[in-house]
Design a protein around this motif. Sequence first.
Motif, PDB file in Angstrom:
ATOM      1  N   VAL A  26       0.865  -1.178   0.000  1.00  0.00           N
ATOM      2  CA  VAL A  26       0.000   0.000   0.000  1.00  0.00           C
ATOM      3  C   VAL A  26       0.902   1.229   0.000  1.00  0.00           C
ATOM      4  O   VAL A  26       1.515   1.554   1.016  1.00  0.00           O
ATOM      5  N   PRO A  27       1.000   1.909  -1.158  1.00  0.00           N
ATOM      6  CA  PRO A  27       1.893   3.072  -1.241  1.00  0.00           C
ATOM      7  C   PRO A  27       1.372   4.248  -0.413  1.00  0.00           C
ATOM      8  O   PRO A  27       0.170   4.432  -0.249  1.00  0.00           O
ATOM      9  N   ASP A  28       2.337   5.010   0.116  1.00  0.00           N
ATOM     10  CA  ASP A  28       2.048   6.255   0.830  1.00  0.00           C
ATOM     11  C   ASP A  28       1.147   6.076   2.048  1.00  0.00           C
ATOM     12  O   ASP A  28       0.312   6.924   2.357  1.00  0.00           O
ATOM     13  N   PHE A  29       1.319   4.960   2.757  1.00  0.00           N
ATOM     14  CA  PHE A  29       0.575   4.727   3.997  1.00  0.00           C
ATOM     15  C   PHE A  29       1.545   4.298   5.079  1.00  0.00           C
ATOM     16  O   PHE A  29       2.388   3.439   4.822  1.00  0.00           O
ATOM     17  N   PRO A  30       1.518   4.853   6.243  1.00  0.00           N
ATOM     18  CA  PRO A  30       0.574   5.852   6.754  1.00  0.00           C
ATOM     19  C   PRO A  30       0.942   7.289   6.408  1.00  0.00           C
ATOM     20  O   PRO A  30       0.227   8.210   6.774  1.00  0.00           O
ATOM     21  N   LYS A  31       2.053   7.471   5.681  1.00  0.00           N
ATOM     22  CA  LYS A  31       2.422   8.822   5.250  1.00  0.00           C
ATOM     23  C   LYS A  31       3.119   8.730   3.897  1.00  0.00           C
ATOM     24  O   LYS A  31       3.576   7.656   3.491  1.00  0.00           O
ATOM     25  N   PRO A  32       3.205   9.831   3.162  1.00  0.00           N
ATOM     26  CA  PRO A  32       3.839   9.817   1.845  1.00  0.00           C
ATOM     27  C   PRO A  32       5.259   9.257   1.896  1.00  0.00           C
ATOM     28  O   PRO A  32       6.019   9.522   2.828  1.00  0.00           O
ATOM     29  N   GLY A  33       5.574   8.432   0.916  1.00  0.00           N
ATOM     30  CA  GLY A  33       6.904   7.851   0.800  1.00  0.00           C
ATOM     31  C   GLY A  33       7.059   6.495   1.455  1.00  0.00           C
ATOM     32  O   GLY A  33       8.063   5.823   1.262  1.00  0.00           O
ATOM     33  N   VAL A  34       6.077   6.067   2.227  1.00  0.00           N
ATOM     34  CA  VAL A  34       6.135   4.772   2.904  1.00  0.00           C
ATOM     35  C   VAL A  34       5.363   3.739   2.081  1.00  0.00           C
ATOM     36  O   VAL A  34       4.251   3.993   1.634  1.00  0.00           O
TER      37      VAL A  34
END
Length: 190
Positions: A26-34
């Motif tokens: 799951v891209p950009d979870f829990p924050k952008p770049g993760v």
Amino acid sequence: MTDQSPVTRAVPTEVRELLVGRIRDVPDFPKPGVMFKDITPLLADPRAFTALTEVLAEICRESGATKVVGLEARGFILAAPVAVRAHTGFVPVRKPGKLPGMTLAQSYDLEYGSTAIEMQEGGLTPDDRVLVIDDVLATGGTAAAALQLVRRSGAAVAGVAVLLELDFLAGRERLLPELDGAPLEALLRV
């Protein structure tokens, strides 16, 4: 001290494919770049969840563990059925303020700041050998703090077992000194 080279459990190919095929990025979870590794599809598949539980229970039995510690929150989901299958006790390690009664607390550093985890006093005794279980080994901070709690309780560390290790975050290097020769087993590594 034992060999500290990376250990990945020799998981049968069929089981490995079953597990890998049910972990969703799951891209950009829990924050952008993760890029979050979502194990919910694996947990929803009874065949995959059973296979995972069996492999982790085998590690537990081989380690001689008498108790399994599960780390909040997804570590609970894995550790509790492993404890049942391996005929051991289960002890939760949680965020502060979530457990009743007297607790032992252990703080640890994050990239920006610090946090803590807690375990109820008396959940582990000096007679216990403890396997710490979690879903993912990332930076190793939470697992290292859990190992410190285990030792502070007087119990012995039997090892750490995780479903997935994120190699690029170097959690293994942070965790090895806390393991003091006990094994770290990752079923999958990315």
